[in-house]
Design an enzyme around this catalytic site. Structure first.
Site, PDB file in Angstrom:
ATOM      1  N   LYS A  34       0.828  -1.206   0.000  1.00  0.00           N
ATOM      2  CA  LYS A  34       0.000   0.000   0.000  1.00  0.00           C
ATOM      3  C   LYS A  34       0.866   1.262   0.000  1.00  0.00           C
ATOM      4  CE  LYS A  34      -3.429   1.759   3.273  1.00  0.00           C
ATOM      5  NZ  LYS A  34      -4.093   1.486   4.554  1.00  0.00           N
ATOM      6  N   GLN A  46      10.456  -2.900  18.002  1.00  0.00           N
ATOM      7  CA  GLN A  46      11.659  -2.710  18.839  1.00  0.00           C
ATOM      8  C   GLN A  46      12.026  -3.991  19.569  1.00  0.00           C
ATOM      9  OE1 GLN A  46      10.919   0.549  21.528  1.00  0.00           O
ATOM     10  NE2 GLN A  46      10.456   1.953  19.871  1.00  0.00           N
ATOM     11  N   GLY A  48      12.272  -8.022  20.255  1.00  0.00           N
ATOM     12  CA  GLY A  48      13.034  -8.914  19.393  1.00  0.00           C
ATOM     13  C   GLY A  48      12.249 -10.122  18.959  1.00  0.00           C
ATOM     14  N   ASP A 206      -7.279  -3.015   6.471  1.00  0.00           N
ATOM     15  CA  ASP A 206      -7.738  -3.294   5.100  1.00  0.00           C
ATOM     16  C   ASP A 206      -7.843  -4.795   4.809  1.00  0.00           C
ATOM     17  OD1 ASP A 206      -7.509  -0.481   4.616  1.00  0.00           O
ATOM     18  OD2 ASP A 206      -5.365  -0.780   4.365  1.00  0.00           O
ATOM     19  N   ARG A 273       1.181  -8.425  29.362  1.00  0.00           N
ATOM     20  CA  ARG A 273       0.958  -7.068  28.861  1.00  0.00           C
ATOM     21  C   ARG A 273      -0.449  -6.532  29.156  1.00  0.00           C
ATOM     22  NH1 ARG A 273       3.686  -6.816  23.068  1.00  0.00           N
ATOM     23  NH2 ARG A 273       5.681  -6.942  24.130  1.00  0.00           N
ATOM     24  N   GLU A 354       0.288 -10.682  11.241  1.00  0.00           N
ATOM     25  CA  GLU A 354      -0.731 -10.170  12.171  1.00  0.00           C
ATOM     26  C   GLU A 354      -2.157 -10.256  11.625  1.00  0.00           C
ATOM     27  OE1 GLU A 354       0.317  -6.387  13.882  1.00  0.00           O
ATOM     28  OE2 GLU A 354      -1.628  -6.199  14.877  1.00  0.00           O
ATOM     29  N   LEU A 371       7.151 -11.293  15.618  1.00  0.00           N
ATOM     30  CA  LEU A 371       8.153 -11.379  14.540  1.00  0.00           C
ATOM     31  C   LEU A 371       8.442 -12.857  14.281  1.00  0.00           C
ATOM     32  CD1 LEU A 371      10.753  -8.549  15.369  1.00  0.00           C
ATOM     33  CD2 LEU A 371       8.705  -8.419  13.975  1.00  0.00           C
TER      34      LEU A 371
HETATM   35  C1  SIN Z   1       8.224  -4.178  22.699  1.00  0.00           C
HETATM   36  O1  SIN Z   1       9.352  -3.929  22.302  1.00  0.00           O
HETATM   37  O2  SIN Z   1       7.840  -3.846  23.808  1.00  0.00           O
HETATM   38  C2  SIN Z   1       7.268  -4.881  21.786  1.00  0.00           C
HETATM   39  C3  SIN Z   1       7.623  -6.274  21.618  1.00  0.00           C
HETATM   40  C4  SIN Z   1       6.461  -7.052  21.091  1.00  0.00           C
HETATM   41  O3  SIN Z   1       5.445  -6.494  20.711  1.00  0.00           O
HETATM   42  O4  SIN Z   1       6.526  -8.274  21.119  1.00  0.00           O
END
Ligand code: SIN
Length: 490
Positions: A34, A46, A48, A206, A273, A354, A371
């Site tokens: 896109k 950020q 890993g 989208d 989280r 995702e 990731l």
């Molecule tokens: C983060 O660096 O806090 C995000 C890591 C993640 O989303 O897995």
């Protein structure tokens, strides 16, 4: 009509991982994005990659942490496939030239993030992992891969449960019709549906909306992960402050220096989280300011160059030891239902990364498993394609005459999403948000297929945001009990 064998929509780690594996086997691939090819969430990541490679770790322990963070709503088989395939795939990736951070002897360094019971996360360039991985995956592509940028996908070409390609709008405004044997959604999540987000600005749901209009089965849409620590100044979010900062000793405090996670969860600042995000949100909702106290983190600037840069761009000096933070939308655990090989309920349509819901994340994703999912399941999807020859049937696209109504601005959609479908949801207010969505449904009943030739790309983005938001609302209303990232107050 443009004919291609394998078509990938999106350019993040999932997309590049599939493309890299396929071109290694001399298959022709077209990647359509896109925006620009590096404009994706993966480049911004950020944190890993979590992988059971450290001393004392095992796939079983990684599995247990993933299941516990996901409140056991994960698909156990998919989780086991992910964590047990991961070490081999990461070793292979290193063999292609990927450089992860190591100690002076060349041993991989393992960091810690929330809800991991041991150090298992590898990084590249400190907090630049996502970008470094994207750059390496791009280097691994051969001339068999054509990357087309600035060409948003408008609609999947689907008939009778079969997909045969996509309709896009090229950067000069021309409508392109692609025929493909394999069409792969790798379009990312829904982060831009919320006012504060760590996501790239292209991430407007989208893929999810197109898959819905194509009749694909969707799953777990109510589970949206809010990251507890976005750099936030005067209520505005400016980027992620990685959880690895807490893994390295950062502590959440209020203005008076009181540690806010004490007594909330045994893992304190490294609780899952959803738990930390709700706690920070509860304080912020009372008008309190919350900070990440980083005074105990050694070599902060070196370990976290991206966080340092974001802070300095916005007038926060990391040497002062306090970073103002609040939660922001980060990751969608739900998405297009897919197997770990990427198969969706629509023949010829695949999903990875995702946008896909493979069940590995359950109700709350374990840090640094995304990731990993993109890399590992990207490879598995490529392996599937290599071993399953398939020719899609071409068909005429049926004309759609339904026109969109006047749509709300993006900011209004985002405010509504946060108010009704954010970190805390109120059962008593659900009917209000449904009424709000319904007024924008073209036929009064649904966010159905519309005449895409009569909409601008920006209008279609807003239409997709409304579609995704409405589907999230339906899923949230259907889940009556709080679990993981879905927190509903009766
Ligand atoms: C983060 O660096 O806090 C995000 C890591 C993640 O989303 O897995």
């Amino acid at each position: 009509m443009i004919e291609t064998d394998i078509l990938i929509l999106g350019s993040g780690i999932g997309a590049l991982s599939v493309a890299g594996e396929l071109c290694k086997n001399h298959r022709k691939v077209t990647v359509i994005t896109k925006g620009l090819k590096k404009a994706c969430n993966s480049s911004l990541a950020q944190g890993g990659i979590s992988v059971a490679l450290s001393e004392g770790d095992s796939a079983q322990l990684h599995y247990e942490d993933t299941m516990a963070a996901g409140c056991e709503l994960n698909d156990p088989e998919a989780v086991m496939r992910l964590v047990s395939t991961a070490p081999e795939v990461i070793r292979e990736f290193i063999d292609t030239g990927m450089v992860f951070d190591t100690d002076e002897k060349g041993n991989l360094l393992f960091g810690r993030e929330a809800a991991h019971h041991l150090n298992r996360i590898i990084h590249a360039g400190g907090d630049k992992t996502g970008l470094r991985v994207v750059e390496q995956l791009i280097r691994n592509l051969t001339t068999d891969v054509t990357v087309i940028q600035n060409e948003p996908a408008l609609e999947l070409r689907v008939k009778d449960g079969k997909c045969c390609g996509v309709i896009t709008r090229a950067h000069d405004g021309k409508i392109n019709v692609y025929k493909a044997n394999y069409t792969i959604l790798a379009t990312g999540g829904i982060g831009q549906l919320y006012p504060a987000t760590s996501n790239d600005e292209t991430i407007t749901g989208d893929g999810l909306a197109m898959a819905y209009r194509a009749g694909a089965r969707l799953k777990n849409l109510e589970f949206i992960q809010f990251h507890p620590t976005m750099l936030t100044i005067d209520g505005k979010a400016y980027g992620l402050v990685s959880e690895a900062c807490r893994g390295a000793g950062g502590v959440l405090v209020n203005r008076a220096g009181k540690k806010i996670m004490e007594g909330v969860h045994p893992l304190k600042d490294l609780a899952p989280r959803d738990v930390v995000a709700r706690e920070v949100y509860a304080h912020c909702s009372k008008g309190e300011e919350i900070f990440l106290d980083i005074t105990a983190v050694e070599n902060f600037r070196k370990k976290f160059p991206t966080v340092t840069e974001i802070c300095e761009q916005h007038g926060v000096n990391v040497d002062d030891g306090l970073i103002p933070v609040a939660p922001g939308c980060h990751f969608h655990m739900g998405g297009v239902e897919a197997t770990s090989d990427g198969l969706t309920s629509v023949e010829g349509l695949f999903a990875v990364g995702e946008v896909a819901c493979t069940g590995v994340h359950g109700a709350n994703r374990l840090a640094s498993n995304s990731l990993l999912e993109g890399i590992v399941f990207g490879k598995l999807l490529a392996d599937y394609i290599l071993t399953h020859p398939y020719k899609s049937v071409n068909f005429e696209d049926e004309p759609v005459t339904t026109q969109i109504k006047a749509l709300p601005e993006k900011d209004e959609i985002k405010q509504k999403m946060m108010e009704f479908l954010g970190i805390v949801r109120h059962e008593s207010k659900m009917s209000e948000i449904f009424k709000w969505f319904e007024q924008f449904m073209p036929d009064g009943r649904d966010f159905c297929k519309i005449d895409i030739t009569k909409t601008t790309t920006e209008e279609l983005e807003r239409y997709n945001m409304l579609t995704a938001g409405y589907l999230i609302a339906k899923a949230a209303a259907d889940r009556k009990e709080s679990i993981g990232a879905h927190y509903i107050v009766k």
